[in-house]
Motif scaffolding. Structure first.
Motif, mmCIF file in Angstrom:
data_model
loop_
_atom_site.group_PDB
_atom_site.id
_atom_site.type_symbol
_atom_site.label_atom_id
_atom_site.label_comp_id
_atom_site.label_asym_id
_atom_site.label_seq_id
_atom_site.Cartn_x
_atom_site.Cartn_y
_atom_site.Cartn_z
ATOM 1 N N SER A 364 8.838 -0.095 -4.361
ATOM 2 C CA SER A 364 9.172 0.707 -3.178
ATOM 3 C C SER A 364 8.657 2.121 -3.346
ATOM 4 C CB SER A 364 10.696 0.767 -2.996
ATOM 5 O OG SER A 364 11.200 -0.517 -2.756
ATOM 6 N N PHE A 365 8.223 2.698 -2.218
ATOM 7 C CA PHE A 365 7.898 4.136 -2.174
ATOM 8 C C PHE A 365 8.834 4.731 -1.132
ATOM 9 C CE2 PHE A 365 3.791 2.117 -3.272
ATOM 10 C CZ PHE A 365 3.601 2.694 -4.518
ATOM 11 N N GLY A 366 9.876 5.382 -1.563
ATOM 12 C CA GLY A 366 10.874 5.877 -0.611
ATOM 13 C C GLY A 366 11.410 4.697 0.184
ATOM 14 N N ALA A 392 -1.127 -4.030 3.042
ATOM 15 C CA ALA A 392 -0.353 -5.245 2.744
ATOM 16 C C ALA A 392 0.337 -5.183 1.377
ATOM 17 C CB ALA A 392 -1.267 -6.460 2.806
ATOM 18 N N GLY A 393 -0.153 -4.302 0.494
ATOM 19 C CA GLY A 393 0.461 -4.180 -0.827
ATOM 20 C C GLY A 393 -0.392 -4.708 -1.964
ATOM 21 N N LYS A 394 -1.656 -4.992 -1.696
ATOM 22 C CA LYS A 394 -2.537 -5.596 -2.718
ATOM 23 C C LYS A 394 -2.743 -4.632 -3.904
ATOM 24 C CE LYS A 394 -5.861 -5.894 0.344
ATOM 25 N NZ LYS A 394 -5.257 -5.351 1.575
ATOM 26 N N THR A 395 -3.165 -3.391 -3.579
ATOM 27 C CA THR A 395 -3.413 -2.418 -4.658
ATOM 28 C C THR A 395 -2.123 -2.131 -5.419
ATOM 29 O OG1 THR A 395 -5.229 -1.413 -3.448
ATOM 30 C CG2 THR A 395 -4.205 -0.059 -5.137
ATOM 31 N N PHE A 436 -10.861 0.452 -9.965
ATOM 32 C CA PHE A 436 -10.075 1.141 -8.937
ATOM 33 C C PHE A 436 -10.767 1.045 -7.584
ATOM 34 C CE2 PHE A 436 -8.946 2.910 -12.989
ATOM 35 C CZ PHE A 436 -7.566 3.059 -12.907
ATOM 36 N N GLN A 437 -9.960 1.266 -6.539
ATOM 37 C CA GLN A 437 -10.490 1.133 -5.181
ATOM 38 C C GLN A 437 -11.686 2.068 -4.957
ATOM 39 O OE1 GLN A 437 -7.338 1.460 -2.343
ATOM 40 N NE2 GLN A 437 -8.174 -0.206 -1.155
ATOM 41 N N SER A 438 -11.524 3.358 -5.336
ATOM 42 C CA SER A 438 -12.733 4.195 -5.357
ATOM 43 C C SER A 438 -13.074 4.353 -6.835
ATOM 44 C CB SER A 438 -12.509 5.543 -4.685
ATOM 45 O OG SER A 438 -11.454 6.185 -5.292
ATOM 46 N N ASP A 560 -10.217 -7.983 -2.076
ATOM 47 C CA ASP A 560 -11.332 -7.561 -1.233
ATOM 48 C C ASP A 560 -11.064 -7.953 0.214
ATOM 49 O OD1 ASP A 560 -14.286 -6.623 -2.483
ATOM 50 O OD2 ASP A 560 -14.217 -7.020 -0.324
ATOM 51 N N HIS A 561 -11.668 -7.173 1.114
ATOM 52 C CA HIS A 561 -11.544 -7.503 2.542
ATOM 53 C C HIS A 561 -12.670 -8.423 2.988
ATOM 54 C CE1 HIS A 561 -8.171 -4.983 3.620
ATOM 55 N NE2 HIS A 561 -8.671 -4.028 2.847
ATOM 56 N N ASN A 562 -13.688 -8.533 2.136
ATOM 57 C CA ASN A 562 -14.842 -9.332 2.534
ATOM 58 C C ASN A 562 -14.568 -10.812 2.251
ATOM 59 O OD1 ASN A 562 -17.478 -10.703 2.152
ATOM 60 N ND2 ASN A 562 -18.210 -8.692 2.836
HETATM 61 N N1 LIG Z 1 1.702 6.289 -3.983
HETATM 62 C C1 LIG Z 1 2.220 5.903 -2.811
HETATM 63 N N2 LIG Z 1 3.182 6.625 -2.219
HETATM 64 C C2 LIG Z 1 3.725 6.229 -1.038
HETATM 65 N N3 LIG Z 1 3.372 5.120 -0.390
HETATM 66 C C3 LIG Z 1 2.418 4.358 -0.942
HETATM 67 C C4 LIG Z 1 1.798 4.699 -2.163
HETATM 68 N N4 LIG Z 1 0.877 3.729 -2.466
HETATM 69 C C5 LIG Z 1 0.930 2.837 -1.470
HETATM 70 N N5 LIG Z 1 1.841 3.207 -0.563
HETATM 71 C C6 LIG Z 1 2.212 2.457 0.642
HETATM 72 O O1 LIG Z 1 2.473 1.138 0.238
HETATM 73 C C7 LIG Z 1 1.947 0.217 1.181
HETATM 74 C C8 LIG Z 1 0.964 -0.735 0.503
HETATM 75 O O2 LIG Z 1 -0.185 0.008 0.134
HETATM 76 P P1 LIG Z 1 -1.381 -0.629 -0.686
HETATM 77 O O3 LIG Z 1 -2.352 0.452 -0.935
HETATM 78 O O4 LIG Z 1 -0.838 -1.344 -1.848
HETATM 79 O O5 LIG Z 1 -1.965 -1.667 0.347
HETATM 80 P P2 LIG Z 1 -3.325 -2.452 0.289
HETATM 81 O O6 LIG Z 1 -3.021 -3.838 0.695
HETATM 82 O O7 LIG Z 1 -3.982 -2.267 -1.026
HETATM 83 O O8 LIG Z 1 -4.136 -1.713 1.440
HETATM 84 P P3 LIG Z 1 -5.711 -1.453 1.576
HETATM 85 O O9 LIG Z 1 -6.338 -2.777 1.851
HETATM 86 O O10 LIG Z 1 -5.811 -0.555 2.745
HETATM 87 O O11 LIG Z 1 -6.158 -0.840 0.311
HETATM 88 C C9 LIG Z 1 1.323 1.044 2.296
HETATM 89 O O12 LIG Z 1 2.266 1.201 3.319
HETATM 90 C C10 LIG Z 1 1.054 2.359 1.640
HETATM 91 O O13 LIG Z 1 1.089 3.403 2.561
#
Ligand SMILES: Nc1ncnc2c1ncn2[C@@H]1O[C@H](COP(=O)(O)OP(=O)(O)OP(=O)(O)O)[C@@H](O)[C@H]1O
Length: 605
Positions: A364-366, A392-395, A436-438, A560-562
């Motif tokens: 959770s983030f907040g 979606a929460g992948k990263t 990492f993503q970037s 990946d989105h691709n």
């Molecule tokens: N460090 C953080 N602080 C607050 N919220 C975060 C943080 N990291 C991610 N989030 C939130 O958590 C949720 C999931 O983010 P995440 O980056 O894991 O998604 P994702 O599936 O990897 O997206 P994308 O395909 O755009 O990279 C999002 O709502 C994002 O805003």
């Protein structure tokens, strides 16, 4: 001259240049008190500037306590001689141990502090130390200072500050400092400190503790600052607390930035620039502040990276174009295509099957539940896709596995060993590496150095061996260089191996990051959008590399989105939506499910 002779000749020139310069300066200034004084002061200033360049220029830590550390070296050495009757040499050794130890202690409670807070902490330490020294009159002479400073002696020869003999003493220590800095610059220590400057995550991702790297930077620079301080006291023969004031810090900062922060020759150029400016302002006493100010402005604005940076760019301009901007070909220049199979072959050997198990994980983030009660598994020898719409929460899920984010609930284990709660670098050492993503690369290092960084981390010879450049560390460096070069070669990047990563296109930076991870010989490789920023052709190659790895018992998790990349590379996929797992199975089957299509199109299933 054949190549071997040329290499030998250039090594001799490199090793003899500094001593020859110091001897020539010593001989040239003999008999002229003023120039002798300048030359000795410059030698001491070089040691101090090298200390600051190491911690600020290389490691990116704005250590505001360095001048106080310098002062502490001066007072400690004199105190031991005057009050305990020890020799200069022993006093110098103890002073250096005290300053480096104290520097490490200053950094110790700051392991997780950000840059700004660390700078404030060092400032607070400097102010506190200043107050302690001021009130400890026996040690510092209080507001009056210390006026009786014995001269060092060597085999009965007095080395009196300001005389020729003292210049030679300073020259020897300046030379030792130069050599130490050369060792740092060329070894894994230099690469790790520069990586620290880019942020702690890169270091952790190659299995190095960022906190430990910080302590090494503080310890080494504290040692050099203490050495410079002890020499300074015996050179000036008078010291007081005003000598180690804020003004001195400003001058040190100027020398470091003007010379070129983070460049090996930065301190040399910086000290020379300050000397020249001082001389100029003496000559034109009417306009000295103006000259000083305008000179600094012009240099800082016009020369990114200070004088050493400008010098390096000038040298690069006259380097043969092939070396500077070589095409994407192999080292042999044959123009071979990338060879993903070979990449895999030199990386991974057949090993026991390993498995990562994620159970009921929540992050959770907040108020945002980024990962909500997710359970997945992935094993060596398979490629698992992790897909889902943005956010979606992948990263976050990858970050949880690699120890990058705290989790709210659930469990993660590797072959039954708990991963949650472990530090990132320890998880890397257990065999899980990630991109990492970037891409997190170090722009100021070459492609080769970026990849070698992973060799420095996981099975490196250790800081002490690197700094002393022991035969073992030289051998390790050579092996690491060969492995890194072979990886770059198989990715058709060998022609660019000596170019700076910061000058490379995005796609190359991504491949460098992947190569750095493969250098770790991981059991699992977590790739966060490796296809982003790549051309269609490069993406197909990434897919091929990924497949080749899985045949060599590496487990790959591919975010990946691709979808064509996912389809081409993955054995099975997990689909996340709003933090929840909504589907899993073979790609073609999962892509056909209505719930997945709806999640991607944003319409109810
Ligand atoms: N460090 C953080 N602080 C607050 N919220 C975060 C943080 N990291 C991610 N989030 C939130 O958590 C949720 C999931 O983010 P995440 O980056 O894991 O998604 P994702 O599936 O990897 O997206 P994308 O395909 O755009 O990279 C999002 O709502 C994002 O805003």
């Amino acid at each position: 001259m054949n190549t071997m002779q040329k290499v030998a000749a250039s090594a001799v020139v490199r090793h003899l240049a500094a001593p020859v310069v110091l001897v020539v300066v010593g001989l040239a200034t003999a008999g002229n008190d003023y120039y002798l004084h300048l030359a000795t002061a410059a030698g001491i200033a070089y040691i101090l500037t090298a200390a600051f360049n190491l911690i600020y220029g290389y490691a990116g830590i704005f250590n505001l306590s360095i001048i106080m550390t310098y002062g502490l070296g001066a007072f400690t050495s004199v105190y031991l001689e005057v009050h305990y009757g020890v020799s200069f040499w022993l006093a110098l050794l103890v002073a250096v141990v005290v300053t480096s130890t104290l520097s490490v202690l200053v950094a110790l409670p700051s392991k997780s502090l950000g840059e700004l807070f660390l700078a404030i902490q060092t400032l607070a330490f400097a102010l506190a130390l200043g107050e302690i020294l001021l009130s400890w009159e026996e040690f510092s002479g209080g507001t009056i200072g210390i006026y009786i400073i014995p001269s060092p002696s060597l085999f009965g020869l007095e080395l009196i500050g300001g005389y020729q003999e003292f210049y030679w003493l300073t020259a020897v220590f300046a030379l030792l400092t130069f050599q130490l800095m050369r060792n740092v610059h060329r070894s894994g220590t230099g690469r790790k400190l520069v990586a620290l400057r880019e942020g702690p995550r890169i270091l952790a991702s190659v299995g190095v503790s960022p906190g430990q790297a910080r302590l090494v930077a503080f310890g080494l620079s504290g040692m050099l600052a203490g050495l410079a301080g002890a020499l300074y006291a015996h050179f000036q023969l008078v010291i007081d607390l005003d000598t180690f004031s804020f003004h001195r810090l400003v001058a040190l900062l100027l020398a470091t930035i003007l010379g070129g922060a983070g460049y090996f020759f930065g301190p040399v150029f910086g000290v020379l620039a300050i000397l020249v400016m001082d001389e100029l302002s003496l000559v034109t006493s009417q306009a000295q502040d103006l000259i000083y100010g305008v000179g600094i402005l012009v240099l800082v604005v016009a020369t990114r990276g200070g004088i050493a940076g400008a010098f390096q760019r000038l040298v690069a301009r006259f380097t043969p174009a092939r070396q500077r901007s070589g095409p994407l070909t192999t080292a042999s220049g044959s123009g071979e295509q990338r060879n993903p199979q070979r990449v895999a072959e030199q990386l991974a050997e057949e090993g026991p099957r390993r498995q990562v198990t994620v159970t009921d994980l929540a992050v959770s983030f907040g108020g945002t539940r980024a990962v909500d009660n997710v359970s997945i598994t992935f094993a060596t020898g398979e490629v698992v896709g992790l897909i889902g719409p943005n956010g979606a929460g992948k990263t976050t899920l990858l970050n949880a596995v690699t120890g990058d984010v705290p989790t709210a609930a659930g469990a993660i284990s590797l072959d039954g060993d708990r991963l949650l709660g472990r530090r990132q670098q320890d998880i890397v050492r257990m065999g899980i590496s990630r991109t990492f993503q970037s891409p997190k690369v170090i722009p100021e290092l070459t492609l080769l150095e970026n990849v070698m960084l992973a060799g420095d981390g996981l099975d490196g010879p250790g800081w002490v061996n690197e700094v002393l450049r022991t035969p073992g560390s030289i051998r390790h460096d050579r092996r690491s260089r060969e492995r890194a070069m072979a990886l770059l070669d198989d990715l058709s990047l060998a022609g660019r191996a000596d170019q700076l990563v910061g000058d490379q296109p995005y796609g190359v930076q991504r491949l460098v990051e992947i190569a750095r991870n493969l250098m770790l010989q991981p059991s699992f490789l977590l790739l966060d959008e490796p296809g982003a920023g790549l051309t269609e052709f490069e993406r197909a190659e990434v897919a091929e590399v990924v497949r080749a790895l899985s045949h060599r018992q590496i487990g790959v998790v591919l975010v990946d989105h691709n979808l064509s990349l996912i389809n081409a590379a993955c054995d099975r996929v997990y689909v996340l939506d709003s933090g929840r797992l909504i589907a899993d199975g073979p790609p073609a089957e999962v892509f056909a499910r209505q719930q997945v299509i709806s999640a991607y199109l944003g319409v109810p299933g």
